[in-house]
Scaffold this motif. Sequence first.
Motif, short mmCIF file in Angstrom:
data_model
loop_
_atom_site.label_atom_id
_atom_site.label_comp_id
_atom_site.label_asym_id
_atom_site.label_seq_id
_atom_site.Cartn_x
_atom_site.Cartn_y
_atom_site.Cartn_z
N VAL A 7 0.85 -1.20 0.00
CA VAL A 7 0.00 0.00 0.00
C VAL A 7 0.88 1.25 0.00
N ARG A 8 1.86 1.24 0.86
CA ARG A 8 2.78 2.37 0.93
C ARG A 8 3.47 2.60 -0.40
N ARG A 9 3.99 1.53 -0.99
CA ARG A 9 4.71 1.67 -2.25
C ARG A 9 3.79 2.15 -3.37
N TYR A 10 2.56 1.65 -3.35
CA TYR A 10 1.65 2.08 -4.40
C TYR A 10 1.30 3.56 -4.26
N LEU A 11 1.11 4.00 -3.04
CA LEU A 11 0.82 5.42 -2.83
C LEU A 11 1.99 6.27 -3.35
N GLU A 12 3.18 5.78 -3.12
CA GLU A 12 4.35 6.51 -3.62
C GLU A 12 4.38 6.49 -5.15
N TYR A 13 4.05 5.34 -5.71
CA TYR A 13 3.98 5.21 -7.17
C TYR A 13 2.99 6.21 -7.75
N HIS A 43 11.24 -11.35 -33.64
CA HIS A 43 12.65 -11.29 -34.01
C HIS A 43 12.82 -10.77 -35.43
N PRO A 44 13.72 -9.85 -35.75
CA PRO A 44 14.69 -9.21 -34.84
C PRO A 44 14.00 -8.23 -33.89
N TYR A 45 14.44 -8.30 -32.64
CA TYR A 45 13.75 -7.54 -31.60
C TYR A 45 14.08 -6.06 -31.64
N ASN A 46 13.11 -5.31 -31.16
CA ASN A 46 13.24 -3.86 -31.10
C ASN A 46 13.63 -3.46 -29.68
N ARG A 47 14.82 -2.92 -29.55
CA ARG A 47 15.33 -2.64 -28.20
C ARG A 47 14.45 -1.67 -27.40
N PRO A 48 14.06 -0.54 -27.98
CA PRO A 48 13.24 0.39 -27.19
C PRO A 48 11.95 -0.25 -26.68
N LEU A 49 11.37 -1.12 -27.51
CA LEU A 49 10.13 -1.76 -27.07
C LEU A 49 10.39 -2.74 -25.93
N LEU A 50 11.45 -3.53 -26.07
CA LEU A 50 11.79 -4.44 -24.98
C LEU A 50 12.06 -3.67 -23.69
N GLU A 51 12.79 -2.57 -23.85
CA GLU A 51 13.10 -1.76 -22.67
C GLU A 51 11.82 -1.21 -22.03
N GLU A 52 10.90 -0.83 -22.89
CA GLU A 52 9.67 -0.26 -22.36
C GLU A 52 8.87 -1.31 -21.59
N ALA A 53 8.78 -2.49 -22.18
CA ALA A 53 8.04 -3.56 -21.50
C ALA A 53 8.74 -3.94 -20.20
N LEU A 54 10.04 -4.07 -20.25
CA LEU A 54 10.77 -4.39 -19.03
C LEU A 54 10.62 -3.26 -18.01
N GLY A 55 10.58 -2.04 -18.53
CA GLY A 55 10.40 -0.89 -17.64
C GLY A 55 9.09 -1.00 -16.87
N PHE A 56 8.06 -1.45 -17.56
CA PHE A 56 6.78 -1.64 -16.89
C PHE A 56 6.91 -2.64 -15.75
N TYR A 57 7.58 -3.76 -16.03
CA TYR A 57 7.72 -4.76 -14.98
C TYR A 57 8.62 -4.27 -13.85
N ARG A 58 9.59 -3.43 -14.21
CA ARG A 58 10.41 -2.86 -13.14
C ARG A 58 9.56 -1.97 -12.23
N GLU A 59 8.70 -1.18 -12.85
CA GLU A 59 7.81 -0.33 -12.05
C GLU A 59 6.89 -1.17 -11.16
N MET A 60 6.32 -2.21 -11.76
CA MET A 60 5.43 -3.08 -10.99
C MET A 60 6.18 -3.72 -9.83
N ASN A 61 7.39 -4.10 -10.14
CA ASN A 61 8.18 -4.78 -9.14
C ASN A 61 8.62 -3.84 -8.02
N GLU A 62 8.69 -2.56 -8.33
CA GLU A 62 8.97 -1.58 -7.28
C GLU A 62 7.83 -1.57 -6.26
N ILE A 63 6.66 -2.00 -6.69
CA ILE A 63 5.51 -2.04 -5.80
C ILE A 63 5.36 -3.41 -5.14
N PHE A 64 5.39 -4.46 -5.98
CA PHE A 64 5.13 -5.80 -5.44
C PHE A 64 6.38 -6.53 -4.98
#
Length: 468
Positions: free
Chosen positions: A51-57, A387-408
């Motif tokens: 809850v705390r982390r989500y409020l910060e998010y 494939h061939p993969y697009n780096r910015p897109l991979l980064e963006e998707a991973l970025g989303f999971y990083r954000e989620m993981n900052e919470i969970f």
Amino acid sequence: MAIKIYNTLTRRKEDLNPGAPPLVTFYVCGPTVYDYIHIGNARVFIIFDVVRRYLEYRGYDVKLVQNYTDIDDKMINRANEQGISVPELAERFIQAYLEDVSALRVRPADATPRATEHIDDIIELIERLLKNGFAYISDGDVYYDTAKYSDYGQLSHQKQDDLLMGARVEPGEKKRSPLDFVLWKQKKEGEPSWDSPWGEGRPGWHIECSAMSTHFMDDTLDIHAGGADLIFPHHENEIAQTWGADRRPLARYWMHAGYLNIEDQKMSKSLGNVRTVHELVKEYDPLDLRFLILSAHYRSPLNFSGELVVQAGSGRQRLQEMVANMLNALEDAGESAGGHEEKLENALSEARSRFTGAMDDDFNTADAFGVLFDLARSCNIYLKEGHPYNRPLLEEALGFYREMNEIFEIVDISTPRGLDDEINSMIAERDQARASKDFATADRIRDELQQRGIVLEDTPHGTRWKKK
RNA sequence: GGCGACAUAGCCAAGUGGUAAGGCAGAGGACUGCAAAUCCUCCAUCCCCGGUUCGAAUCCGGGUGUCGCCUCCA
């Protein structure tokens, strides 16, 4: 859109409107440090950590205070049993608590006061209660006079008369009413004690939270939280104390975490089914425990068993694998578009809004997990087709999971790493063996790496490895 | 006795009026030298009865069941 919080006080979901945004003052009742915390305690701390982390998010500036109860009957009894002093006992289990919640990835509160550090605040609070006529002295003890507070029972939604019907009357009571509760307890021989205007003694249990929250926050709290069993009498009494002393509500929003049962039974010492975090983290991955706890809504009862932890672990592994595969894909990703981005881009933006919608609605972590899994599928499909993969897109998707993981904090997302030379050459050797259909050698190398905790995966785009 | 919560597939679990998210397990298929990972397909009419409604898992009434609080247990 505002965040909605289920408020025990009103039994409704309400929009979060903090007193002084973006500040959110948040008080969580902490452990009585007389023993290791159990998985039921852990549920509370994990939930409110999220809850705390989500409020910060969501942009709030959260000030979190969580106390240690380091003086009460349980503390005294346990210290006597073990032949050590109460402060020694407290020190030992505060350290144990810190180790346990750290394993569970619960972030430390901004302030972690101990009751015994705030005896002065407690005494002052009791004096205000006496002065305002909400307390009385009886034979060296000080009690709260519940009859003076007509709203007593507001949090647990009980009428005073009904509470009285169920109340047990002890023989030799010094209280005027069975509902009254002790604010200051007269010293007994051999117990820790402090000087006070009413003689030597120690504080009652409920008074410390009122005193400390007032000390740190100084005004009505935005959120006060704890386990559901604290609703009555603990939180009810805190409200009564703060109102009686300072004529203000203690908190705007009251949040309570549901119970945790062990194999469909209440956890209790008499049943011998108390599971301590101290033991559980040796047996299970702490992230699996976190995942299991967050996979149900925080107000629902949650069953706990080893089987369910394993089940949770299997699900969590799916996310973990996806992230690892995405990180691997990054290694040979390029900057230009490959033509398969659109589906993943759409899935990403849908995931973002669904995620916020779920969490804004009273922290629906179970629903939010569904979003993570849906997007994981989209990511896997992209890995298969893109494939061939697009780096910015991979980064963006991973970025989303990083954000989620900052919470969970339910997966390990390590940064891409270079191949160790030796592993690299072994993989190359195996690839050669496979090319010449020498599968015995190939399998031998794979087994060898497996022994060392490296798992190989042969994909259409080359052999990948990851740590088990 | 008072107050309250819950009841969704083998298991876990979202969903509060428009014809059931997600995960685990299972079955079949694809890919693979085998494997791993992954993808595709299949797998529930929501405790029971009645009512309101064009339409209810979702609202109302009545049952049944489980659980909790009313004892300083998170």
